[in-house]
Design an enzyme around this catalytic site. Structure first.
Site, PDB file in Angstrom:
ATOM      1  N   ASP A 274       0.925  -1.431  -0.083  1.00 55.99           N
ATOM      2  CA  ASP A 274      -0.219   0.140   0.140  1.00 55.99           C
ATOM      3  C   ASP A 274       1.067   1.365  -0.113  1.00 55.99           C
ATOM      4  O   ASP A 274       2.015   1.469  -0.024  1.00 55.99           O
ATOM      5  CB  ASP A 274      -0.879   0.083   1.066  1.00 55.99           C
ATOM      6  CG  ASP A 274      -0.351  -0.575   2.587  1.00 55.99           C
ATOM      7  OD1 ASP A 274       0.781  -0.493   2.676  1.00 55.99           O
ATOM      8  OD2 ASP A 274      -1.025  -0.817   3.469  1.00 55.99           O
TER       9      ASP A 274
ATOM     10  N   ASN B  30      -7.949  -3.015  13.921  1.00 56.79           N
ATOM     11  CA  ASN B  30      -9.309  -3.591  13.478  1.00 56.79           C
ATOM     12  C   ASN B  30      -9.145  -4.956  12.364  1.00 56.79           C
ATOM     13  O   ASN B  30     -10.183  -5.072  11.998  1.00 56.79           O
ATOM     14  CB  ASN B  30      -9.764  -2.261  12.833  1.00 56.79           C
ATOM     15  CG  ASN B  30      -9.126  -1.964  11.603  1.00 56.79           C
ATOM     16  OD1 ASN B  30      -8.082  -2.605  11.098  1.00 56.79           O
ATOM     17  ND2 ASN B  30      -9.518  -0.817  11.090  1.00 56.79           N
TER      18      ASN B  30
ATOM     19  N   HIS C 187      -7.141  -5.066   9.668  1.00 60.36           N
ATOM     20  CA  HIS C 187      -7.118  -4.807   8.233  1.00 60.36           C
ATOM     21  C   HIS C 187      -5.718  -5.404   7.958  1.00 60.36           C
ATOM     22  O   HIS C 187      -4.760  -5.729   8.806  1.00 60.36           O
ATOM     23  CB  HIS C 187      -7.020  -3.243   8.121  1.00 60.36           C
ATOM     24  CG  HIS C 187      -5.958  -2.520   8.386  1.00 60.36           C
ATOM     25  ND1 HIS C 187      -6.101  -1.154   8.637  1.00 60.36           N
ATOM     26  CD2 HIS C 187      -4.679  -2.964   8.835  1.00 60.36           C
ATOM     27  CE1 HIS C 187      -4.861  -0.706   9.137  1.00 60.36           C
ATOM     28  NE2 HIS C 187      -3.921  -1.594   9.199  1.00 60.36           N
TER      29      HIS C 187
ATOM     30  N   GLU D 134      -9.714  -2.290   4.867  1.00 60.90           N
ATOM     31  CA  GLU D 134     -10.331  -1.883   6.264  1.00 60.90           C
ATOM     32  C   GLU D 134     -11.519  -3.019   6.255  1.00 60.90           C
ATOM     33  O   GLU D 134     -11.845  -3.528   5.257  1.00 60.90           O
ATOM     34  CB  GLU D 134     -10.762  -0.520   6.158  1.00 60.90           C
ATOM     35  CG  GLU D 134      -9.712   0.481   6.200  1.00 60.90           C
ATOM     36  CD  GLU D 134      -8.819   0.655   7.361  1.00 60.90           C
ATOM     37  OE1 GLU D 134      -8.865  -0.314   8.123  1.00 60.90           O
ATOM     38  OE2 GLU D 134      -8.032   1.583   7.526  1.00 60.90           O
TER      39      GLU D 134
HETATM   40  P1  PGA Z   1       2.115  -1.506  12.716  1.00 64.13           P
HETATM   41  O1  PGA Z   1       1.006  -1.489  11.251  1.00 64.13           O
HETATM   42  O2  PGA Z   1       3.108  -2.469  12.298  1.00 64.13           O
HETATM   43  O3  PGA Z   1       2.859  -0.256  12.385  1.00 64.13           O
HETATM   44  O4  PGA Z   1       1.257  -1.760  13.920  1.00 64.13           O
HETATM   45  C1  PGA Z   1       0.445  -2.804  10.955  1.00 64.13           C
HETATM   46  C2  PGA Z   1      -0.735  -2.469  10.099  1.00 64.13           C
HETATM   47  O5  PGA Z   1      -1.605  -1.674  10.301  1.00 64.13           O
HETATM   48  O6  PGA Z   1      -0.838  -3.169   9.024  1.00 64.13           O
END
Ligand code: PGA
Length: 210
Positions: free
Chosen positions: A52, A111, A113, A118
């Site tokens: 992304d 959440n 994702h 999402e």
């Molecule tokens: P993080 O992000 O490793 O910074 O917690 C993970 C994500 O949101 O996919």
């Protein structure tokens, strides 16, 4: 967790020098990249596909995922510029033409994702522009001066392309990720928790470090 994920990426490159990798950003994979750049690997035929990127962010912005990848991986290995990919309009077609991803490393959001898919994202979703969930904007605000600076939209690889990856390793770190991991992998498969859709993937490993 980081050492293991790095060793699987390294083995994949050694056994298939022209492999296609799906790569994550965020805090969790930093340890994996630190380990990975210690390996003496030939990246000259490897193709990378990031999961992304934010919308409307300069590639030179310190919090862009282009910059993150340059800092944590690309500047350390002999990957060719033309073999680096970020989501665009042709993403799914390009990845399919390459025979799909050989290995994808994923993180997970609070959440559930994966990439920026999402809750509510369809099982068959394609690469597209998405609106970030409020929870994601809040979580990512730790990287920006204020929450208002966090981009509200992003481009993400879809769940379909992620699910078609031949192998998946999902890494999660921090006690704040335990409940969502448990719900996604021990609960029902539901679009409310996108990572739960990976339960049925034939070759997925999930790693957690507290
Ligand atoms: P993080 O992000 O490793 O910074 O917690 C993970 C994500 O949101 O996919």
């Amino acid at each position: 967790m980081s050492e293991y994920a790095a060793s699987v990426v390294a083995e994949t490159i050694e056994s298939k020098p022209d492999c296609k990798l799906g790569l994550p950003t965020g805090s969790t994979p930093i340890g994996m990249y630190k380990n990975l750049i210690q390996f003496d690997l030939d990246w000259s035929n490897v193709k990378t596909f990031n999961l992304d990127e934010y919308e409307n962010i300069s590639h030179a912005h310190p919090e862009s995922y282009h910059m993150y990848m340059r800092k944590n991986l690309f500047s350390h290995v002999n990957l060719k510029e033309k073999n680096i990919h970020f989501p665009n309009n042709e993403y799914d077609k390009t990845i399919k033409a390459e025979g799909n991803l050989d290995l994808t490393i994923l993180g997970i959001g609070h959440n559930g994702h994966i990439a920026f898919n999402e809750p509510g994202s369809a099982l068959t979703s394609k690469t597209r522009k998405v609106k970030l969930a409020e929870e994601t904007i809040q979580a990512n605000s730790r990287f920006f001066k204020t929450v208002d600076e966090v981009p509200k939209h992003a481009f993400t690889m879809g769940l379909q392309t992620i699910r078609e990856s031949k192998r998946i390793i999902l890494i999660a770190s921090g006690s704040d990720k335990w409940d969502i991991l448990d719900e996604c992998f021990n609960g029902n498969v539901t679009t409310d928790r996108p990572a739960s859709m990976l339960q049925v993937h034939p070759k997925i490993e999930v790693f957690y470090a507290s």
